[in-house]
Write a protein that holds these residues in place. Structure first.
Motif, mmCIF file in Angstrom:
data_model
loop_
_atom_site.group_PDB
_atom_site.id
_atom_site.type_symbol
_atom_site.label_atom_id
_atom_site.label_comp_id
_atom_site.label_asym_id
_atom_site.label_seq_id
_atom_site.Cartn_x
_atom_site.Cartn_y
_atom_site.Cartn_z
ATOM 1 N N ILE A 1 0.870 -1.185 0.000
ATOM 2 C CA ILE A 1 0.000 0.000 0.000
ATOM 3 C C ILE A 1 0.903 1.229 0.000
ATOM 4 C CG2 ILE A 1 -1.825 1.211 1.270
ATOM 5 C CD1 ILE A 1 -2.415 -1.564 2.628
ATOM 6 N N SER A 2 0.589 2.190 -0.854
ATOM 7 C CA SER A 2 1.456 3.374 -0.923
ATOM 8 C C SER A 2 1.277 4.237 0.322
ATOM 9 C CB SER A 2 1.106 4.190 -2.159
ATOM 10 O OG SER A 2 -0.146 4.813 -1.950
ATOM 11 N N LYS B 1 -4.134 1.211 -7.241
ATOM 12 C CA LYS B 1 -3.442 -0.016 -7.687
ATOM 13 C C LYS B 1 -4.288 -1.247 -7.425
ATOM 14 C CE LYS B 1 1.300 -0.146 -8.442
ATOM 15 N NZ LYS B 1 2.623 -0.158 -7.860
ATOM 16 N N SER C 1 2.927 -1.436 5.778
ATOM 17 C CA SER C 1 3.050 -1.904 4.406
ATOM 18 C C SER C 1 4.125 -1.142 3.645
ATOM 19 C CB SER C 1 1.697 -1.735 3.710
ATOM 20 O OG SER C 1 1.780 -2.239 2.407
ATOM 21 N N GLU C 2 4.684 -1.819 2.650
ATOM 22 C CA GLU C 2 5.646 -1.156 1.779
ATOM 23 C C GLU C 2 5.244 -1.496 0.352
ATOM 24 O OE1 GLU C 2 10.393 -0.962 1.233
ATOM 25 O OE2 GLU C 2 9.660 -1.895 3.061
ATOM 26 N N GLU C 3 5.113 -0.471 -0.465
ATOM 27 C CA GLU C 3 4.631 -0.681 -1.828
ATOM 28 C C GLU C 3 5.559 -1.646 -2.582
ATOM 29 O OE1 GLU C 3 3.795 2.993 -3.743
ATOM 30 O OE2 GLU C 3 2.473 2.012 -5.179
ATOM 31 N N THR D 1 2.297 -6.463 2.751
ATOM 32 C CA THR D 1 1.484 -5.783 3.768
ATOM 33 C C THR D 1 1.328 -6.693 4.976
ATOM 34 O OG1 THR D 1 0.263 -4.706 2.001
ATOM 35 C CG2 THR D 1 -0.802 -4.740 4.156
#
Ligand code: ADP
Length: 439
Positions: free
Chosen positions: A377-378, A394, A425-427, A431
């Motif tokens: 998730i951004s 996205k 989370s990290e794009e 997540t």
């Protein structure tokens, strides 16, 4: 009286008790300092004895407050009565301490003001003025009795001329400033505290009205979405036999159009069902909590998730601390919250990814961790993930089917169980959703 108000009143009782512990330590340190360091000849024994009485009844009031906390009921009056008794006892103790350490010559006489302020915060205005009058009675009584020699005077030798207590001018002057200071401080403190109480009440009322409006809105949404659901279901019942060719053959164009209509109807039904679910949860005032085996729920979930993950060539791993078993809550809701998050993990993780569920036993709470190696998730989307109807761009591109309600439903459920939920989370990397609930 609402349970929040009772909690606040009890919290104030505990606050009073905490303040008194500070006073006990303060008096002991001051007496020791005056006796050992400054070398004032104080009657240490009576002073320490009085402080001991203070500590003793503080302990009793602590126990009483704890008992009230355990069985709430008719709380307000009891709390007021106990606060009144406590403040009266405090005033008597303070008078006794001051009597044994210089009487009117002791600069600590102005500490009476603290009790006036505390009283104004805790008690009604009338009771605060009565306490001020009681303080005046005690103070003037002590000063007068010392002046007329009815009780002995304990001078603060080495600090102040020991004859002041016997000077009419000094006694009358200090007493009148003292008495007016007490009444003025009660007037000021109780005015402020009354204003704050009124503001608190109007805020509570506004809050109640907002909640009521929200409830009416939710009931409306529930009714409308229920009607919509029935109509969509009816449409599907009509369309299905036609698509399946039961009513006669269709040409390719007709079949394609009807199949598209059917898919749209399915999506709409999915959305309306999620809307119905979150509205129902919102309208639930109190959960009917029961003890159930979380382990059983996890086992049931495992099979469903495993097979869904397998369809996308994803691995699914479940790790549960051996001590995890029964918890208190609503089984179907907890199951739903977990399923929503796990389904998201599968949905938003490309083929071949990894999903895991971990349950950690942390004494009184359980920490549940749902992790995936998906699209992530951004940072712009992250703060909105639990908002109703919110879907990241996205996510929409990857998965058309979605209502933006799954995480909000999970959040509502967890919060109704008195727990917390958050996400990291990290794009592009993955997540992790965390849930922490009481056992
Ligand atoms: P949806 O029906 O869109 O899945 P949710 O309320 O379940 O609605 O989730 C809201 C949004 O949060 C999703 O649209 C997606 O952007 C994001 N999201 C939720 N879970 C994940 C996940 N495991 N990985 C990436 N994004 C997620």
């Amino acid at each position: 009286m609402s349970s929040r108000e009772s909690d606040q009143l009890i919290e104030r009782l505990f606050w009073l008790v905490r303040l008194r512990w500070i006073a006990v330590i303060g008096v002991v340190l001051t007496v020791l300092f005056a006796d050992r360091v400054i070398g004032l000849k104080l009657p240490v024994f009576p002073l320490v004895g009085i402080t001991f009485i203070l500590a003793l009844y503080n302990l009793i009031f602590y126990l009483v407050a704890s008992r009230i906390e355990r069985n709430l009921g008719g709380v307000q009056r009891r709390v007021e009565r106990i606060a009144n008794i406590q403040i009266s006892l405090d005033l008597m103790i303070l008078t006794a301490l001051i009597h044994f350490s210089g009487g009117i010559e002791n600069p600590f006489i102005f500490y009476f003001i603290f009790h006036m302020i505390i009283g104004s915060i805790l008690l009604s205005r009338r009771a605060s003025f009565l306490q001020a009058t009681f303080a005046v009675f005690l103070f003037v009584g002590m000063v007068g009795l010392e002046y007329w020699g009815v009780i002995p005077h304990y001078p603060l030798l080495g600090f102040i001329p020991a004859t002041l207590y016997n000077s009419w001018f000094y006694v009358a002057g200090v007493s009148s400033v003292f008495v007016t200071t007490l009444y003025i401080s009660v007037y000021m403190a109780s005015s402020i505290s009354n204003k704050l109480r009124e503001r608190e009440k109007s805020l509570e009322e506004a809050n109640r009205l907002l909640e009521e409006k929200d409830r009416i809105k939710s009931e409306y949404v529930l009714r409308v979405s229920h009607d919509i659901k029935e109509h969509i279901a009816a449409i599907q019942i009509c369309v299905d036999p036609v698509v399946e060719g039961i009513t006669g053959p269709l040409n390719a164009k007709q079949k394609d159009l009807l199949e598209r209509a059917d898919r749209r109807a399915s999506k709409l039904l999915f959305f309306v069902n999620a809307l119905l679910e979150i509205t129902r949860i919102k309208l639930t005032r109190q959960l009917k909590m029961e003890s159930f085996s979380l382990l059983e729920v996890l086992e049931a979930i495992k099979e469903d998730i495993k097979s869904k993950a397998r369809n996308k060539n994803q691995t699914f791993k479940m790790e549960v601390d051996p001590s995890v078993d029964r918890i208190r809550g609503v089984r179907v809701y907890i199951e739903e919250a977990l399923l929503n998050l796990l389904h998201n993990s599968i949905k938003y993780t490309p083929e071949g990814g990894a999903i895991s569920l971990k349950v950690e036993d942390r004494r009184n709470t359980l920490r549940i961790e749902i992790k995936d190696s998906g699209i992530g998730i951004s940072t712009e989307d992250l703060p909105h993930i639990f908002d109703e109807f919110y879907r990241a761009k996205k996510a929409c591109q990857l998965e058309k089917m979605g209502s933006g309600l799954g995480t909000s439903i999970a959040k509502k459920i967890v919060e109704m169980h008195g727990g917390g939920i958050w996400v990291e989370s990290e794009e592009g990397k993955g997540t992790t959703f965390f849930i922490e609930i009481k056992k």
